[in-house]
Write a protein that holds these residues in place. Structure first.
Motif, short mmCIF file in Angstrom:
data_model
loop_
_atom_site.label_atom_id
_atom_site.label_comp_id
_atom_site.label_asym_id
_atom_site.label_seq_id
_atom_site.Cartn_x
_atom_site.Cartn_y
_atom_site.Cartn_z
N LEU A 12 -11.52 -1.89 -8.76
CA LEU A 12 -11.21 -0.47 -8.92
C LEU A 12 -12.47 0.33 -9.23
O LEU A 12 -12.69 1.41 -8.67
CB LEU A 12 -10.18 -0.30 -10.04
N ILE A 65 -6.46 -0.75 -6.07
CA ILE A 65 -5.13 -0.14 -6.21
C ILE A 65 -4.05 -1.14 -5.82
O ILE A 65 -3.03 -1.28 -6.51
CB ILE A 65 -5.04 1.13 -5.34
N TRP A 103 5.26 0.78 -7.38
CA TRP A 103 4.55 2.02 -7.72
C TRP A 103 5.49 2.88 -8.55
O TRP A 103 6.64 3.10 -8.19
CB TRP A 103 4.13 2.76 -6.45
N GLU A 112 -1.88 5.61 -12.53
CA GLU A 112 -1.83 5.22 -11.13
C GLU A 112 -2.21 6.40 -10.24
O GLU A 112 -2.96 6.25 -9.27
CB GLU A 112 -0.42 4.73 -10.77
N SER A 132 -5.95 7.05 -9.79
CA SER A 132 -6.69 6.27 -8.79
C SER A 132 -6.29 6.66 -7.37
O SER A 132 -7.08 6.50 -6.43
CB SER A 132 -6.45 4.77 -9.00
N LEU A 133 -5.08 7.18 -7.20
CA LEU A 133 -4.62 7.54 -5.87
C LEU A 133 -5.30 8.81 -5.36
O LEU A 133 -5.58 8.93 -4.16
CB LEU A 133 -3.09 7.74 -5.87
N TRP A 185 -8.62 8.14 -3.81
CA TRP A 185 -8.41 7.36 -2.59
C TRP A 185 -7.99 8.27 -1.44
O TRP A 185 -8.46 8.10 -0.31
CB TRP A 185 -7.33 6.29 -2.84
#
Length: 637
Positions: free
Chosen positions: A174, A220, A237, A243, A246-247, A250
């Protein structure tokens, strides 16, 4: 002594980062090449000193040096070696050393890349500035080498939820993505400072975007898999704020990957590509703030004091604010004469970018809005899956449809009649497969069929495009197509497990059974035992379907040092579905027979393996594209 050497190495690294920043800035002028040599050497020495500090920290965990506060709080003599090592970064202080190590490593690796001296000077300046900020944060607020006197005989153990192989490898991957975007940010600032945002700049930055994006994709996916089997919830998810943190980078990184293609091949969209580079790293820093500021309560978050959060917020303001200020000043000078028509590959990629950034913006609002309300004492609200599903899914549909069309379009101006036959064939094949699914599974809803159609469309159009260009595909081209297929596979898995999942929970005594979908679960016995640093209650169950019988052993573990209990699900995976069994509490209220029953929860997750397989293909696609780019830069095919 080792701890003191590690601490001293971090102090040296701070001085090296400051020297790198100052020397790089001096080297921007003509005739100051000697300063560029100083900056290069400072970058290498900074990487070496941080590596030494990180090695000292790992050694302290491995030998259980309980004179260090960090080791006391995150380790124990009975803990297996893997988790002693993972304990190095399974906490705030250690993870920040890992963070700055990756930052310095990327900076040192960039020295191997050929680029103009002016670009290198500014790149080293910005990387050095980031190193100064993060190292100062570590040394002044989060020193991992703080001594404890007197030293206790043993430690308090690592959070049991983190004592898992998935969490041993999840943070490094990550951070490879999070921190990897730091050098993309540095390239963006260097390009703006030298007025060199062009095709050559895009070629320089693309490998770093691929490296960061691939690492973040793998991180992820691994974190999602860990949450699925370790937390006992059985989902992949949860739209947890961490969460989401990190999305968001991305999504911006995915948009940047596509935008940089246009800038590299056509010289178009230079402003947009730079903006995405700045946004990707800004979201990475924002995620760091959310995880470490104490504003969130999450199993993924580090519970730290707000003063550290303020420091990170200051770094966010300096780095991101400085980057966007520079963008505002220099972006008007970025011009491109490369035009394109509304129907073209460029237009498809632009629409792709707009949808991805709209997704990131939506997630940002949904994540921050409750926090802003709470900070203003305006009430407490929860923004969860219903909001995100309702807003993100409508954006995902045109994104996937467009993903299937874009590769068939020509650059600059496309002729739809030339590709109509290929797209029509792909649509007919997709429709035929969906029709076959409906014929076999007549109770399938139209939502499931629509989701399957989207995933199949992504796969079939990518295969058709691959076949059409098979003779001239490079490794990088294969990587892009592998990632697209992976997304289609993951979409089918997400739809299948979300809408076909069957969950059953019952109180069972030995010999009794329950049914979950096609599986029959029989409780055989329940035993007590001990692990290396925990006690356990383990159920022995048999899962049967047809002629297949599988032995599973879900557990409830208790870690006496930390006083924490965990649930260890037992999972049997097949391509068709997972059978997921969890042992609950003992039913102490039942007095009707000998022995009390146990709560057994069994869930079937159809096609869930396709999610992990799809994301593995996505990450592999990024790695293939990265190595393909490297071969091309070295002069290979």
């Amino acid at each position: 002594m080792i701890a003191e050497l590690g601490h001293f190495a971090l102090i040296l690294a701070l001085f090296c980062a400051a020297l790198q920043m100052a020397a790089g800035w001096k080297a921007r002028k003509d005739g100051m090449e000697a300063w560029l040599v100083v900056a290069r050497r400072a970058a290498v020495f900074q990487c070496a000193t941080i590596t030494a500090a990180f090695a000292a920290l790992i050694y302290s965990f491995v030998v259980s040096d309980f004179s260090l506060t960090l080791v006391v709080n995150n380790s124990h003599t009975l803990k297996p070696l893997l988790y002693k090592i993972a304990g190095t970064w399974g906490n705030h202080e250690g993870s920040m050393v890992l963070w700055v190590l990756i930052l310095a490593l990327f900076g040192a690796l960039s020295l191997r890349q050929a680029m103009p001296d002016a670009m290198r000077a500014m790149l080293l300046t910005v990387q050095g500035m980031q190193g100064v900020g993060i190292l100062a944060f570590i040394l002044f607020t989060s020193n991992p080498f703080t001594r404890l006197n007197p030293a206790p005989a043993d430690g308090m153990d690592l959070n049991p939820l983190l004592q898992d192989p998935g969490l041993a490898f999840h943070p490094p991957l990550l951070y490879l993505g999070y921190v990897g975007f730091s050098i993309v940010f540095s390239f963006a600032c260097a390009g703006l400072l030298t007025n060199a945002i062009n095709r050559d700049w895009a070629a320089l930055v693309r490998p770093w975007v691929l490296a960061a994006w691939s690492g973040l994709s793998a991180g992820i996916a691994l974190g999602s898999w860990w949450a699925y089997y370790e937390l006992g919830w059985g989902g992949f998810w949860f739209w947890d704020p961490v969460e989401n943190a990190s999305l968001m980078p991305w999504l911006c990184g995915t948009a940047l990957l596509h935008s940089i293609i246009i800038t590299r091949h056509r010289g178009a969209l230079p402003r947009w590509s730079v903006l995405l580079a700045l946004l990707a790293y800004t979201f990475s820093l924002l995620g760091t703030f959310l995880v470490r500021s104490g504003v969130l309560t999450s199993v993924h978050a580090f519970a730290t004091d707000p003063s550290r959060g303020l420091f990170i917020l200051g770094l966010l303001a300096v780095f991101a604010g400085g980057g966007f200020l520079l963008y505002g000043l220099r972006a008007p000078d970025l011009k491109s004469d490369a035009g394109f028509k509304p129907v073209s590959r460029e237009s498809a990629l632009v629409l792709n970018n707009l949808i991805l950034t709209a997704m990131a913006a939506t997630i940002l609002v949904g994540t921050l809005y409750p926090l802003i309300l709470s900070s203003l004492n305006a009430g407490q609200i929860s923004v969860g899956p219903p909001f995100f599903n309702a807003t993100i899914l409508p954006l995902a549909v045109p994104l996937i449809l467009l993903m299937g069309v874009g590769p068939f379009l020509a650059w600059k101006k496309a002729d739809l009649t030339a590709v109509r036959g290929q797209l029509t064939t792909a649509a007919l094949i997709t429709g035929a497969i969906v029709g076959l699914i409906f014929a076999i599974q007549t109770e399938t809803s139209f939502i499931v069929l629509g989701g399957f159609a989207l995933g199949l469309w992504a796969i079939i159009t990518t295969l058709a495009d691959t076949w059409a260009h098979r003779a001239k595909l490079t490794l990088s081209g294969w990587g892009m197509r592998l990632a697209h297929i992976g997304l289609g596979v993951a979409v089918i898995g997400i739809v299948g497990t979300t809408l076909w999942k069957i969950e059953t929970a019952q109180i069972l005594k030995p010999g009794e059974h329950l049914t979950a979908g096609r599986w029959t679960i029989t409780l055989e016995s329940v035993d007590a035992g001990f692990g290396p640093n925990y006690s356990t209650i383990m159920a022995h169950v048999t899962a049967r379907t047809g002629d297949t019988a599988i032995k599973l052993s879900p557990e409830r573990r208790y870690y006496p040092v930390g006083g924490m209990a965990t649930t260890e699900a037992a999972i049997h995976t097949s391509l068709r579905d997972d059978i997921y069994v969890v042992l609950g509490q003992q039913d102490t209220m039942d007095q009707t027979g000998p022995g009390n029953g146990w709560i057994i929860r069994a869930t079937t997750h159809p096609l869930v393996a396709l999610i992990w397989g799809g994301f593995a293909l996505i990450a592999m696609g990024g790695v293939f594209a990265l190595f393909g780019q490297h071969r091309k830069d070295k002069g290979g095919s």
